[in-house]
Motif scaffolding. Sequence first.
Motif, mmCIF file in Angstrom:
data_model
loop_
_atom_site.group_PDB
_atom_site.id
_atom_site.type_symbol
_atom_site.label_atom_id
_atom_site.label_comp_id
_atom_site.label_asym_id
_atom_site.label_seq_id
_atom_site.Cartn_x
_atom_site.Cartn_y
_atom_site.Cartn_z
ATOM 1 N N GLY A 98 51.539 -48.438 57.517
ATOM 2 C CA GLY A 98 52.398 -47.291 57.261
ATOM 3 C C GLY A 98 51.701 -45.964 57.490
ATOM 4 O O GLY A 98 52.255 -45.043 58.105
ATOM 5 N N VAL A 99 50.462 -45.853 57.014
ATOM 6 C CA VAL A 99 49.708 -44.602 57.160
ATOM 7 C C VAL A 99 49.392 -44.326 58.623
ATOM 8 O O VAL A 99 49.558 -43.209 59.112
ATOM 9 C CB VAL A 99 48.422 -44.648 56.314
ATOM 10 N N MET A 162 59.328 -54.723 53.693
ATOM 11 C CA MET A 162 60.303 -54.010 52.868
ATOM 12 C C MET A 162 59.815 -52.622 52.473
ATOM 13 O O MET A 162 60.580 -51.656 52.476
ATOM 14 C CB MET A 162 60.619 -54.832 51.618
ATOM 15 N N VAL A 163 58.532 -52.507 52.091
ATOM 16 C CA VAL A 163 58.019 -51.224 51.588
ATOM 17 C C VAL A 163 57.467 -50.340 52.698
ATOM 18 O O VAL A 163 57.139 -49.175 52.455
ATOM 19 C CB VAL A 163 56.929 -51.446 50.523
ATOM 20 N N LEU A 164 57.367 -50.887 53.918
ATOM 21 C CA LEU A 164 56.814 -50.113 55.028
ATOM 22 C C LEU A 164 57.575 -48.811 55.285
ATOM 23 O O LEU A 164 56.944 -47.754 55.477
ATOM 24 C CB LEU A 164 56.788 -50.980 56.289
ATOM 25 N N LEU A 215 55.862 -45.595 44.521
ATOM 26 C CA LEU A 215 57.234 -46.082 44.682
ATOM 27 C C LEU A 215 57.255 -47.504 45.232
ATOM 28 O O LEU A 215 58.078 -48.336 44.824
ATOM 29 C CB LEU A 215 58.001 -45.148 45.623
ATOM 30 N N SER A 216 56.336 -47.787 46.142
ATOM 31 C CA SER A 216 56.270 -49.137 46.720
ATOM 32 C C SER A 216 55.874 -50.172 45.674
ATOM 33 O O SER A 216 56.394 -51.286 45.670
ATOM 34 C CB SER A 216 55.267 -49.145 47.881
ATOM 35 N N ILE A 217 54.951 -49.803 44.777
ATOM 36 C CA ILE A 217 54.531 -50.731 43.722
ATOM 37 C C ILE A 217 55.716 -51.125 42.857
ATOM 38 O O ILE A 217 55.895 -52.294 42.502
ATOM 39 C CB ILE A 217 53.409 -50.099 42.872
ATOM 40 N N GLY A 218 56.543 -50.145 42.520
ATOM 41 C CA GLY A 218 57.724 -50.432 41.707
ATOM 42 C C GLY A 218 58.657 -51.417 42.383
ATOM 43 O O GLY A 218 59.200 -52.327 41.735
ATOM 44 N N ARG A 219 58.832 -51.281 43.697
ATOM 45 C CA ARG A 219 59.726 -52.210 44.398
ATOM 46 C C ARG A 219 59.101 -53.591 44.521
ATOM 47 O O ARG A 219 59.795 -54.604 44.408
ATOM 48 C CB ARG A 219 60.060 -51.669 45.789
ATOM 49 N N ILE A 220 57.793 -53.651 44.737
ATOM 50 C CA ILE A 220 57.118 -54.947 44.852
ATOM 51 C C ILE A 220 57.233 -55.729 43.542
ATOM 52 O O ILE A 220 57.576 -56.912 43.527
ATOM 53 C CB ILE A 220 55.637 -54.745 45.226
#
Length: 296
Positions: A98-99, A162-164, A215-220
Amino acid sequence: MTKAEKAELFKTKLREKLRTYKTHPFSLIMMILVTLACAVTIFLFIALVGYVCVKGIPYLKPSLFALNYTTENVSMLPSIITTVEMVGITLLIAVPLGVFCAIYLCEYAKRGNKLVKIIRLATETLSGIPSIIYGLFGMLFFVTAIKWGYSILAGSFTLAIMVLPTIIRSTEEALLAVDDSYREGSFGLGAGKLRTVFVIVLPSAASGILSGIILSIGRIVGETAALIYTAGTVAKIPESVLDSARTMSIHMYSLSREGLHMGEASATAVILLATVLLLNTIAEMIARRFAARQGA
């Protein structure tokens, strides 16, 4: 400043605000609506967390943290360990991709490039796809085609996809927020493009990048549907990344679906909330340290 002076200053500011609201009544309406929205949000958050804690805390007991899961203790410890492993592996896959993608979009790609438009359209489309679709894709590709089976690795790669979009968009916004004077100053001192990006621009955007990771951690942690089709629901501590295991959200779903351990499912929800808060707090502390170093 004395208390009387502070009170007088407060009254003066209040009079000025009242005059402004009389002149512009729409501002008063907007202020009331914004305050009401803030109050409703805080109330819903407190009500949600309070409900989960009231329902789950009474059922917290040592047997829920036993090393091995049985039908009697319905231990959540294997799912806690699996959740932490899943977060780590997923971020290890998604964050570099992503980065680097965001760096290309902001720092290397030319303006008006068709490829940039395609990438942005793809990320926006991916962010709106339901998680069940990701799960079906993960099952057909990672589980069946690549023959990883129901495993942590298959689930992590599915979650990484999903979080990408979230990581790409947040990193891109953080990089765009860095003032061009930083880049110009670096180029003026003789630094190359690569050195400027990784030594000057990225540290300046670190707090924004970490916000996307939070935010990605929350979705994972909260994902269930996609992992049922890829990671499986085996309640044990995984010995390798190719073992099937269940995360805390799947553990809670399985207990509530059976209907025999609703109290333990509520207790799992309490620990799940605590885990999310802990991971977010750690990421927030890292972001503040980056921001403090950059400010210094």
